[in-house]
Design an enzyme around this catalytic site. Structure first.
Site, PDB file in Angstrom:
ATOM      1  N   TYR A 222       0.707  -1.305   0.010  1.00 17.87           N
ATOM      2  CA  TYR A 222       0.060  -0.116   0.080  1.00 17.87           C
ATOM      3  C   TYR A 222       0.921   1.250  -0.085  1.00 17.87           C
ATOM      4  CZ  TYR A 222       1.154   1.748   4.475  1.00 17.87           C
ATOM      5  OH  TYR A 222       1.904   2.222   5.405  1.00 17.87           O
TER       6      TYR A 222
ATOM      7  N   PHE B 143      -1.152  -6.963   9.173  1.00 13.29           N
ATOM      8  CA  PHE B 143      -0.783  -6.701   7.834  1.00 13.29           C
ATOM      9  C   PHE B 143       0.530  -7.489   7.527  1.00 13.29           C
ATOM     10  CE2 PHE B 143       1.350  -3.334   4.619  1.00 13.29           C
ATOM     11  CZ  PHE B 143       0.667  -3.983   3.571  1.00 13.29           C
TER      12      PHE B 143
ATOM     13  N   ASN C 126       2.567  -7.357   5.052  1.00 21.22           N
ATOM     14  CA  ASN C 126       3.995  -6.734   4.770  1.00 21.22           C
ATOM     15  C   ASN C 126       4.685  -6.097   6.091  1.00 21.22           C
ATOM     16  OD1 ASN C 126       4.364  -7.524   2.286  1.00 21.22           O
ATOM     17  ND2 ASN C 126       3.633  -5.205   1.197  1.00 21.22           N
ATOM     18  N   TYR C 127       3.941  -5.851   7.158  1.00 19.43           N
ATOM     19  CA  TYR C 127       4.655  -5.546   8.435  1.00 19.43           C
ATOM     20  C   TYR C 127       4.799  -6.832   8.869  1.00 19.43           C
ATOM     21  CZ  TYR C 127       3.302  -0.596   7.314  1.00 19.43           C
ATOM     22  OH  TYR C 127       3.206   0.452   7.064  1.00 19.43           O
ATOM     23  N   ARG C 128       5.309  -7.662   8.388  1.00 18.22           N
ATOM     24  CA  ARG C 128       5.844  -8.935   9.051  1.00 18.22           C
ATOM     25  C   ARG C 128       6.359  -8.996  10.494  1.00 18.22           C
ATOM     26  NH1 ARG C 128       5.664 -13.539   6.347  1.00 18.22           N
ATOM     27  NH2 ARG C 128       7.001 -12.945   4.745  1.00 18.22           N
TER      28      ARG C 128
END
Ligand SMILES: Cc1cc2nc3c(=O)[nH]c(=O)nc-3n(C[C@H](O)[C@H](O)[C@H](O)COP(=O)(O)OP(=O)(O)OC[C@H]3O[C@@H](n4cnc5c(N)ncnc54)[C@H](O)[C@@H]3O)c2cc1C
Ligand SMILES: *[C@@H]1O[C@H](CO)[C@@H](O)[C@H](O)[C@H]1NC(C)=O
Ligand SMILES: *[C@@H]1O[C@H](CO)[C@@H](O)[C@H](O)[C@H]1NC(C)=O
Ligand SMILES: *[C@@H]1O[C@H](CO)[C@@H](O)[C@H](O)[C@H]1NC(C)=O
Ligand SMILES: *[C@@H]1O[C@H](CO)[C@@H](O)[C@H](O)[C@H]1NC(C)=O
Ligand SMILES: *[C@@H]1O[C@H](CO)[C@@H](O)[C@H](O)[C@H]1NC(C)=O
Ligand SMILES: *[C@@H]1O[C@H](CO)[C@@H](O)[C@H](O)[C@H]1NC(C)=O
Ligand SMILES: *[C@@H]1O[C@H](CO)[C@@H](O)[C@H](O)[C@H]1NC(C)=O
Ligand SMILES: *[C@@H]1O[C@H](CO)[C@@H](O)[C@H](O)[C@H]1NC(C)=O
Ligand SMILES: *[C@@H]1O[C@H](CO)[C@@H](O)[C@H](O)[C@H]1NC(C)=O
Length: 532
Positions: free
Chosen positions: A194, A470, A472-474
């Site tokens: 995003y 989220f 991608n915010y692993r």
């Protein structure tokens, strides 16, 4: 009823356990290591592209520099960080095909790395000894077609290169993607990326037309030959569970000649709570051309709120919008700057305006130690809640709490459209961001603890059942799939937080395209345990 489900759960667990055995047997020994390399050499063709030219074992003098070249979190640049037995810096698809075939034969875990920005180092670290890295940074071609308003982008390209190549051809086209230009396309898009145009155009994955992937059998597939299920999975479900993505075809979007940005900071004062409270009431309801990020941090033991905006329009329009919807911020014309869209990318990442070529720098100027966590805000935090959070933040000093507003296009797209499920009903995504420079385990434990403490403190104010996150915010704190295993039960813990009800479809697709769970990592999608 209760008994039946207990029995079902028990046999389910038992099968999952059996499944795990077959993957636990591989062990590192130098003769198997040699035959893995021998296999790679045998399977890679044509001879004009020998795989030996792109193989790095710990004995090669450049092994360390190749490994470090795409480490973006110093937490995983330690002598204690587990190291791969091999790095393959693929230059040709046959190198990737050989890597898949031979890793399968020899039971070695493959880690796929494109830009290396994974916050937990999942693309280049592992908790099993036998692993290697397939490094994709050489696959970085970008072919832009303004006529078609699209571009083919290879996974090793970074976002800055994508922006640069678009802007080179047109100043009225852009791509809705992330803020940090050094992020790699491969992890970013497959994880549902995003950016600051998401309220207008949705996520990057809402703007993908086609893709190329190499599957577990070494076949190169495009959208048509992979089918809509797999295409859906690799546009937000994480690529690394399904295959090696080679490229994505992205849809360009229209941007105005001139956009407006601002960054204004407000110190703690008598109206601070009202200001932050009001932000929560309007941020997701503003016109979709306006995206205002809020960073809450602590400076000199005082709370601070910084508002950073991108408006797809001119500054007069923006001022009147702000006066109408958010007069509490008292935005002044002098706070606003008008510029081209690509310059707004520089502004947002704190690069001087006018240095567009800086977007081509593959490495960020400095590296630090990082920890990230995420949350979803569904209803405004009451004023007393905000006051208590501000106090807690001063006490802890870290992390920074970042609000990324949703609404607009994000609320219109059905939650099953892509694996990313967090659509209508969210005011904002929260990010907990802690960066530090002190090395060593003690410092790391200290900052990790602060980040987790604020996250725990926020529990009453954010999404629950599940507490959404989220991809991608692993964040490995929210659950992991122990690597040697295929455990559906472990996978469901983080899977439901990242994907909610889309998790089930991801598992079905996974079971179909990779039934033996070759493509696996700490948080990959598991296969169904009751497969034959
Ligand atoms: C400084 C910074 C800023 C960021 N800003 C944003 C932002 O604005 N918006 C946002 O959405 N995210 C942002 N992120 C998060 C970022 O999107 C993810 O970390 C993303 O996974 C990075 O992609 P990468 O290719 O660089 O990462 P990598 O570490 O290379 O890969 C990440 C994951 O994807 C897998 N993967 C990588 N390439 C492939 C491939 N070719 N095929 C299959 N699987 C693959 C890896 O195995 C790994 O599991 C940011 C991260 C950082 C560090
Ligand atoms: C080492 O690996 C080779 C090839 O895979 C295998 O034949 C051999 O039995 C292994 N040796 C040990 C001690 O595990
Ligand atoms: C590689 O090829 C050679 C020659 O064809 C063969 O002798 C050897 O067994 C092969 N090794 C592997 C690991 O496939
Ligand atoms: C690394 O070392 C091996 C063995 O000496 C050699 O075959 C290979 O070509 C080297 N890799 C590179 C990239 O130089
Ligand atoms: C990563 O670690 C290596 C080895 O200790 C060191 O030489 C290098 O400078 C480190 N990288 C960064 C960016 O600090
Ligand atoms: C980009 O175009 C070049 C030249 O036409 C072609 O060789 C390459 O395969 C294209 N790459 C992608 C990702 O489409
Ligand atoms: C707080 O808001 C009131 C009413 O709008 C205003 O008069 C006052 O100046 C504000 N205080 C600060 C410190 O901004
Ligand atoms: C913090 O306080 C110090 C000392 O009073 C001052 O020099 C500095 O400018 C302050 N920093 C900020 C960002 O206000
Ligand atoms: C806007 O800022 C300018 C320059 O600092 C100042 O002169 C003006 O009074 C400000 N306007 C408002 C409405 O605050
Ligand atoms: C942080 O550290 C303190 C002191 O060791 C400990 O009591 C607490 O449980 C830790 N908090 C988290 C969230 O890990």
């Amino acid at each position: 009823m209760k008994n039946i489900s207990n029995i079902a759960l028990f046999s389910f667990f038992f099968i999952a356990l059996l499944d795990s055995v077959s993957w636990a047997q591989s062990s590192s020994n130098s003769s198997s290591h040699q035959s893995f390399i021998q296999c790679l050499e045998n399977y890679s063709s044509p001879p004009s592209n020998p795989i030996s030219a792109v193989l790095y074992t710990p004995d090669n003098s450049s092994y360390s520099s190749v490994l470090q070249a795409y480490i973006r979190n110093l937490r995983f640049n330690e002598s204690t960080t587990p190291k791969p037995q091999l790095i393959i810096t693929a230059l040709h698809v046959s190198h990737i095909q050989a890597a898949i075939v031979c890793a399968k034969l020899h039971g070695v875990q493959m880690k796929i790395r494109s830009g290396g920005h994974d916050y937990e180092g999942v693309s280049y670290v592992s908790n099993v000894p036998d692993f290697f890295i397939l490094d994709m940074f050489n696959f970085r071609a970008i072919n832009v077609s303004i006529e078609d308003e699209s571009a083919w982008v290879e996974v090793g390209a970074i976002l800055g290169e994508v922006y640069y190549r678009i802007a080179e051809r047109s100043n009225t086209h852009g791509f809705p993607a992330g803020v940090c230009p050094s992020v790699g396309v491969g992890g970013y898009i497959s994880g549902g990326g995003y950016g600051n145009m998401m309220r207008k155009y949705g996520l990057s994955v809402d703007n993908i037309i086609d893709a190329q992937i190499i599957d577990v059998n070494g076949r190169i597939l495009n959208r048509k030959s992979m089918g809509e299920d797999l295409f859906w999975a690799i546009t937000g479900g994480g690529g690394a569970s399904y295959g090696v993505v080679l490229s994505y075809k992205i849809k360009l979007v229209r941007v105005p000649n001139i956009v407006t940005v601002f960054r204004v900071a407000r110190r703690y004062n008598e109206n601070f709570t009202d200001l932050v409270y009001k932000y929560q009431l309007i941020a997701d309801k503003l016109p979709e051309e306006l995206f205002i990020r809020l960073n809450l941090n602590v400076v000199n033991n005082t709370n601070r709120a910084t508002f950073v905006a991108l408006f797809l329009g001119n500054s007069q329009e923006l001022i009147s919008l702000m006066n109408k919807n958010f007069p509490e911020l008292a935005l002044n014309q002098t706070d606003c700057e008008q510029m081209s869209w690509v310059e707004s990318v520089l502004y947002w990442t704190n690069l001087p305006i006018g240095t567009v070529s800086a977007l081509l720098n593959r490495a960020p100027p400095t590296l630090t130690y990082l920890k990230r966590k995420s949350d979803y805000l569904k209803k405004p935090i009451p004023k007393e809640g905000l006051d208590s959070i501000f106090k807690k933040m001063v006490e802890l000093q870290f992390p920074i709490l970042v609000f990324n507003p949703y609404g607009g296009k994000m609320a219109e797209i059905p939650s099953s459209e892509k694996p990313f499920p967090h659509r209508a009903g969210n005011i904002a995504k929260l990010q907990y961001a802690t960066n530090w420079n002190e090395n060593g385990a003690e410092a790391a434990n200290h900052y990790l603890n602060l980040t987790r403490t604020l996250f725990d403190y926020m529990t009453p104010f954010v999404s629950m059942n599940p507490r959404e996150a989220f991809l991608n915010y692993r964040d490995l704190d929210i659950g992991i799939n122990h690597n040697g295993r295929n455990s559906y039960l472990e996978g469901a813990v983080y899977g439901v937080k990242y994907f909610k009800e889309n998790f089930n479809r991801l598992v079905k697709i996974k079971t179909k395209v990779d039934p033996h769970n070759f493509f696996r990592n700490e948080q990959s999608i598991p296969v169904l345990p009751w497969r034959k």
